[in-house]
Each structure stands twice: as structure tokens, then as C-alpha cells.
Enzyme design. Structure first.
Site, PDB file in Angstrom:
ATOM      1  N   ASP A 136     -31.887  29.720 -29.089  1.00  0.00           N
ATOM      2  CA  ASP A 136     -32.686  29.495 -30.291  1.00  0.00           C
ATOM      3  C   ASP A 136     -33.678  28.381 -29.970  1.00  0.00           C
ATOM      4  OD1 ASP A 136     -33.681  29.713 -32.824  1.00  0.00           O
ATOM      5  OD2 ASP A 136     -31.789  29.345 -33.861  1.00  0.00           O
TER       6      ASP A 136
ATOM      7  N   CYS B 282      -1.471  31.293 -34.375  1.00  0.00           N
ATOM      8  CA  CYS B 282      -0.648  31.211 -35.585  1.00  0.00           C
ATOM      9  C   CYS B 282       0.757  31.743 -35.346  1.00  0.00           C
ATOM     10  CB  CYS B 282      -1.329  31.949 -36.729  1.00  0.00           C
ATOM     11  SG  CYS B 282      -2.942  31.249 -37.118  1.00  0.00           S
TER      12      CYS B 282
HETATM   13  N1  GUN Z   1     -30.757  29.750 -37.299  1.00  0.00           N
HETATM   14  C1  GUN Z   1     -30.398  29.944 -38.570  1.00  0.00           C
HETATM   15  N2  GUN Z   1     -31.460  30.340 -39.312  1.00  0.00           N
HETATM   16  C2  GUN Z   1     -32.515  30.389 -38.478  1.00  0.00           C
HETATM   17  C3  GUN Z   1     -33.895  30.747 -38.658  1.00  0.00           C
HETATM   18  O1  GUN Z   1     -34.353  31.084 -39.742  1.00  0.00           O
HETATM   19  N3  GUN Z   1     -34.678  30.699 -37.529  1.00  0.00           N
HETATM   20  C4  GUN Z   1     -34.195  30.339 -36.308  1.00  0.00           C
HETATM   21  N4  GUN Z   1     -35.015  30.340 -35.266  1.00  0.00           N
HETATM   22  N5  GUN Z   1     -32.903  29.993 -36.137  1.00  0.00           N
HETATM   23  C5  GUN Z   1     -32.077  30.023 -37.204  1.00  0.00           C
HETATM   24 ZN    ZN Z   2      -4.471  32.786 -36.510  1.00  0.00          ZN
END
Ligand code: GUN
Ligand code: ZN
Length: 648
Positions: free
Chosen positions: A89, A279
Site C-alpha cells: 500500500d 483454543c
Molecule cells: N487502506 C484502507 N483504506 C484504504 C484506501 O482507501 N486507500 C488505500 N490506498 N489504502 C487503504
Molecule cells: Zn481459536
């Protein structure tokens, strides 16, 4: 990037997704790996839960000198010590959480490429739910601009271009369609974390549906930040392929255990109500007593076991054809999701979902509650009944629901009614709504399980279905007598008549109005199974036209039948039209691949029988569709039609 459908149910699908570092199966969950603090390594996750792909954050890596140097030197796979596919990301979420962050939109894409990410993500603008339309629109426009610029520098990395648009469905659809125009290969749905955190599931559904509508159907959809399994079944049924979870670790840090339909605090538990290895090994008391880090690690493992087990349940439900059942069961465990499910009752959404619904399944349709009557398949059947069923007259007799198949149970009544007045329609008061006796063996009328007494909402919908179907027709009173009547003289004739009516009605329901007349313009011969007495093969002037499948009571179209429908219906009705390059393959008995389809009937559904033609409408053969029109036209990989018979 290769993304190919292998199995399907609802608008959900099981696909094979190819990356530089391996082929994985979707739907799947990507555990979020914090490169600063790896509690459980991706390798270990693979061993324990079958994790195939993980997600990490390039913004965090880039801003930490040690991590950055290591990632640039050894690649992100070296950094995380994982040789499967890794998604990264971009820092968008950090900018949402911390306000503005110092990151350049193109630099961060370049960085993801340089560290060898399999799927990098653009620096999209996070559209929060509280934005005004115009704020959201500006964010969408900037996101599209960045996506376009980023596409030029992505190299051979798959680039995830996030669909934004806050809670405005038209902006979502607009954003998705603009991103599709630039050949985006991977579509996260962004900006939905605040909706999920606040259980605003109805708006979440609207966002998913609008994003799906606008995006290219042949590309994966990722629901960004969805880590709690409670939402997985519904999101998959609406067409989401990827999820990512930091929930497993966040909740563990907070001493909370994830379950398929809720989250529970360890402190509130006297027992661990879960069959996972953790668990099973620990009692609640022992787990509470563990040292903090060990306890967190054990809860992390439990949370991932539960999350991946839910993914496996969903895939199994897709293969078994009962994903809607799983969705309804999960929905019934949470009032907010029950509310959200209402969104699926709107005509527009039913219409959209109906396109993806398989014609028949090898599993009975199973009632789970008052949402069942709104399944897209039931919507389709009522619609087709209203549009395609040919009444014998405007008179009808109603018979109560009974054991199935109805025509077997009501054999005495049928004999009695047809021996005196053949032109009266016999209609069953089924839990779906009206079922003409002729269709009693057609999926899912015979293959369904409802409770004896229906809930009041279902009753209300069923009444409405009756009203629409029997509008301006007259009911003839009829008394069911429990005595066996004497076999009438014309016994055989009556059954021949019922058989013809069955073939007539099913053919029209399956292939379109007047299909029966097109298929049978001469002497009809019916061959029945010696064992079951059911219709098997149907001939016209000694040509084999149709076979009836015992499992779902629907027809398989034979080549001579397909030729007749081809002659009768104008193009593109029932057609899959293929590129001339693919013609030799069909003639040699190969399947139709999606990339060769240039057009097809908008009414064809997965598992429908179809006619295969070339661009000049020359008849080539017949087969079974695996995809609907929008899928056939968008997918470049995989099979579109399984050819059954073809010209030589
Ligand atoms: N992670 C959670 N929501 C988002 C989003 O809207 N954009 C990006 N790039 N990462 C995320
Ligand atoms: Zn469990």
C-alpha cells in the site's frame, strides 16, 4: 496479470490470479504485515493457515532508513522473507489517520516498483463518509489523475488503482469506469474503513455495488481494510475477491478474539468456544495468564485461523452453490447486516445480481429466513413466469403446496381436472409464489426446502407474486378429495398431454417465448427413462432436439434443436458470436475462449444453453455458457462456452 474464473456462485467467484511470484486462489485474505514489528512471519502464516499472499506498507518502509535500504537491496520479498506474492500500500491510509503525510504520489509508486512489489498501490485520495459531494468529487478527480500518471511508470508491476467516491454511488461508479478506461488491472475499493468501523453496512453495500458496476468485470476487486470475517460472505457474494486484515493483530493487541460473526474479549470468556489448535490447547484461564507477548501471539494465531477458516467456508459454499445461504446465515447474526441486506431487495440491485446467478445448481434451494425470497434466482423465475409462461386459458385451479414433485403428489387431481376440462391451468401455491404444474420438476421448484409455515414477510411477497401472475384470471373452485379416483379411459392421453405441456412450458421458460413452437414443428416422440419414468429425450420428425436432465429438470440443447432455434430467433438471441479466428477451433471440438467472443445475448446466464455462431451468423454449434455477457466481453482469459456439439 492473469485472472481466470474457475467456479462461481451469486456474483462471487473462485479465480486463479497469476503474479510474478506465483498463482493464488481467490477469494482470499491478505494479512497486513507491519515491517517494523513482525509478530508472526509470513512464512509461518503460510505453513499454519495456507496464507498465499500478504500486504505491507511501502510508505512505512520508505520512511525508515534501515527498512528502505534493505528493501532496495533485497527487495520487499527479501525484507519480509517471503517468496509468495506481496502487495504494497502507498501511504493513503496514513494520510487519512494522521492528516497530511509527506509523500509524493509518483515517487511512492516508483519506490514500490523498485522494491519488486507484485502489486503496488497508487497514492489515492481517501474519501471519508462525511465529505460533501463536491469534496468527494475533487478527491475522485485527483485519484484518477494520479492513477493515469502512475500507470505510465509502473513497469511490470500490477498497479492497484483505488476506487474512491465517499458514500456517493454515482461517484464510485464514475471513478471505477474512468479507472477501467486506463486498463487498471486491480481495483481496491477504498475509503470504506470508517463505514465498517461504525457498522454502516448498508452504505458499504452501496459502495461495493456501485464500484462493481463501474469496474471491469474481469479484474480483481479488493475491499480495502476489511479484516473482520463477518463481512466476507456478503462482500464475496457481491463480487469482492480480496480482503486485507490488520484486524487480526489490532484485536489481539486489545485482547480480543475474532469469531465468524462477532468479536469477544478474552476477559469476558470462561471458555474458548473455538475448535482451533490454540483454543484446543489452552483454557481461557491459561491464556489469560500467559505473558503479554505470548498471549498476543496466541490470539493472533486464533484470529488468523478463524479468518482463513471463513475464507475456506466461502470457497466451499461457492463450489457447492450455497453462498447465498451462508450470506443469509451470517447476516442473521448481526442486526446491522440484516438492515444492510435490505439493499439487495431493490429492483435495480436484484436485476444486477440476477445476471450472475447460475441457471441451476446441484443443491436444493434452502430457506434460511425472510431474506431468502429475495434471492436473485427467485426474482428471475417470477419475471420469466410473467413474461414467458403461456396460459391455457384465463381459468385456473389452485392446489396447496405439497410433497414434491407436485405432479406426482397430485396425480389424482390432475387426472380428474384434465379428463373433464383440459384448458384449465393448474397452479400450485408454493412458497416461491405460483408454480404451474407443468414446471414442477424444473429447478428450483422441485429442489427446494422451505418450512411448513412461512414468515409473514415471505407470505407478503408470495401474495404479491400471485397477484402479478394471476392478474385478471379467474379461479375455479376445486375440492381435493382424498379418495383415489377410478382410472379414466383416456389415462394415457392425459399423460401425453401433460408431458407435452411440460416440454412446452420448460422450453419457453428456458429459451424464450415461442421456443417450443420453433423446436417442434412436426411429429413429437418422447423417450422416457425406464427406471424413473421421467422424460429423457425428445425427438421431432426423428431428429433429436432436446434431452431433459434428471437433476434440474431443464433441457440440454441438441444440435438439431439449436439449429431450429437459430432459424427462428433473430441474432443475437441465444447466440454467442465468435471471432473468425476461433472458428477452426470450434469445428475441431475445442471450447470457446472468452477472448474470442465478440458479442452475445444479454439474457444468457452462466450454465445457460447457447448457440455458437460466427460474425455472419453462420451456425457453428451449441454448448453451455460459463459466463454472462459482460463477463464474456471483458475477460481475456478462460473459457466462455463449453462446446457440446458442433458442425463438422
Ligand atoms: N487502506 C484502507 N483504506 C484504504 C484506501 O482507501 N486507500 C488505500 N490506498 N489504502 C487503504
Ligand atoms: Zn481459536
Amino acid at each position: 496479470m492473469k485472472f481466470e474464473i474457475k467456479n462461481r456462485d451469486a456474483a462471487g467467484r473462485i479465480c486463479k490470479f497469476s503474479t510474478k511470484n506465483g498463482i493464488i486462489t481467490t477469494p482470499t485474505l491478505l494479512p497486513v504485515i507491519n515491517p517494523n514489528k513482525i509478530i508472526l512471519s509470513p512464512k509461518e502464516m503460510k505453513k499454519l493457515f495456507g496464507v498465499e499472499m500478504v500486504i505491507t506498507n511501502s510508505y512505512i518502509i520508505k520512511n525508515d532508513e534501515k527498512l528502505r535500504d534493505k528493501a532496495l537491496e533485497k527487495g520487499v520479498h527479501g525484507l519480509l522473507d517471503f517468496n509468495g506474492p506481496i502487495m504494497t500500500d502507498s501511504g493513503t491510509f496514513q494520510s487519512y489517520v494522521y492528516g497530511n503525510v509527506n509523500v509524493d504520489p509518483l515517487e511512492i509508486v516508483e519506490f514500490q516498483r523498485n522494491i519488486g512489489s507484485d502489486i503496488g498501490t497508487i497514492l489515492d485520495i481517501f474519501g471519508t463518509p462525511d465529505q460533501t459531494r463536491s469534496q468527494a468529487k475533487n478527491g475522485v478527480i485527483e485519484t484518477i489523475k494520479r492513477a493515469k500518471q502512475s500507470m505510465n511508470i509502473k513497469g511490470d508491476m500490477i498497479l492497484a488503482c483505488t476506487i474512491q467516491g465517499s458514500i456517493y454511488p454515482d461517484l464510485r461508479e464514475f471513478c471505477a469506469s474512468k479507472l477501467s478506461e486506463i486498463n487498471t488491472d486491480f481495483f481496491p475499493i477504498g475509503g470504506v474503513v470508517p463505514l465498517m468501523e461504525n457498522q454502516r453496512y448498508q452504505e458499504l453495500i452501496r459502495c461495493i455495488l456501485a464500484s462493481k458496476r463501474g469496474s471491469n468485470y474481469s479484474k480483481p476487486i479488493h475491499l480495502f481494510g476489511a479484516g473482520h470475517p463477518i463481512i466476507f460472505p456478503l462482500a464475496v457474494a457481491l463480487g469482492c475477491d480480496f480482503f486485507d486484515s490488520s484486524a487480526y493483530i489490532k484485536y489481539a493487541n486489545d485482547n480480543r478474539l475474532i469469531f465468524p460473526d462477532c468479536t469477544l474479549k478474552l476477559d469476558d470468556l470462561d471458555e474458548l468456544p473455538c475448535p482451533c489448535p490454540i483454543c484446543s490447547k489452552y483454557t481461557a484461564k491459561e491464556l489469560k495468564k500467559e505473558k503479554k507477548n505470548d498471549r498476543i501471539l496466541q490470539i493472533v494465531k486464533h484470529n488468523l485461523y478463524v479468518s482463513f477458516s471463513e475464507i475456506k467456508k466461502i470457497r466451499t459454499a461457492i463450489i457447492n452453490g450455497n453462498l447465498w445461504e451462508l450470506v443469509e446465515r451470517r447476516a442473521n447474526s448481526n442486526p446491522h447486516i440484516i438492515d444492510a441486506m435490505r439493499e439487495l431487495r431493490t429492483k435495480n440491485n436484484k436485476k444486477w445480481l440476477e445476471q450472475f446467478e447460475i441457471i441451476s445448481k446441484n443443491k436444493a434451494l434452502f430457506y434460511t429466513g425472510n431474506q431468502t425470497i429475495h434471492r436473485p434466482l427467485i426474482y428471475r423465475l417470477q419475471k420469466r413466469l410473467n413474461e414467458r409462461f403461456k396460459f391455457l386459458s384465463n381459468k385456473y385451479i389452485l392446489l396447496p403446496d405439497s410433497e414434491k414433485p407436485y405432479s406426482k403428489y397430485y396425480i389424482n387431481e390432475i387426472l380428474k381436472i384434465y379428463s373433464s376440462k383440459k384448458n384449465v391451468n393448474i397452479i400450485i401455491k408454493s412458497p416461491f409464489g405460483p408454480v404451474p404444474i407443468e414446471l414442477d420438476e424444473m429447478y428450483p421448484f422441485a429442489q427446494s426446502i422451505f418450512p411448513k409455515k412461512l414468515d409473514s414477510h415471505t407470505n407478503y411477497i408470495v401474495k404479491r407474486n400471485f397477484k402479478n401472475f394471476l392478474d385478471e384470471k379467474n379461479e375455479i373452485p376445486f375440492k381435493i378429495e382424498n379418495t383415489v379416483i377410478e382410472q379414466p379411459e383416456n389415462y394415457d392421453k392425459i399423460f401425453q398431454y401433460l408431458d407435452i405441456r411440460k416440454i412446452y412450458s420448460i422450453a419457453d421458460m428456458q429459451f424464450g417465448k415461442n421456443a417450443f413452437n420453433a423446436l417442434f414443428d412436426g411429429e413429437i416422440k418422447i423417450v422416457k427413462s425406464k427406471k424413473t419414468g421421467k422424460i429423457r429425450n425428445i425427438y421431432c420428425n426423428d431428429k433429436h432436439i432436446l434431452s431433459m436432465r434428471a437433476g434440474d429438470g431443464l433441457f440440454t440443447l441438441k444440435i438439431d434443436g439449436a439449429k431450429k432455434l437459430h432459424e427462428f430467433f433473430k441474432t443475437p438471441i441465444l447466440r454467442v458470436i465468435i471471432n473468425k479466428d476461433a472458428v477452426p477451433f470450434i469445428i475441431n471440438g475445442k471450447s470457446v475462449f472468452a477472448k474470442f467472443v465478440i458479442n452475445c445475448d444479454n439474457n444468457l446466464r452462466p450454465n445457460d444453453e447457447c448457440i455458437i455462431v460466427d460474425e455472419k451468423d453462420n451456425f457453428l454449434g451449441t454448448g453451455r455458457c460459463l459466463l454472462n455477457k459482460i463477463e464474456m466481453l471483458s475477460f481475456n482469459f478462460g473459457m466462455a462456452v463449453k462446446v457440446r456439439e458442433h458442425i463438422k
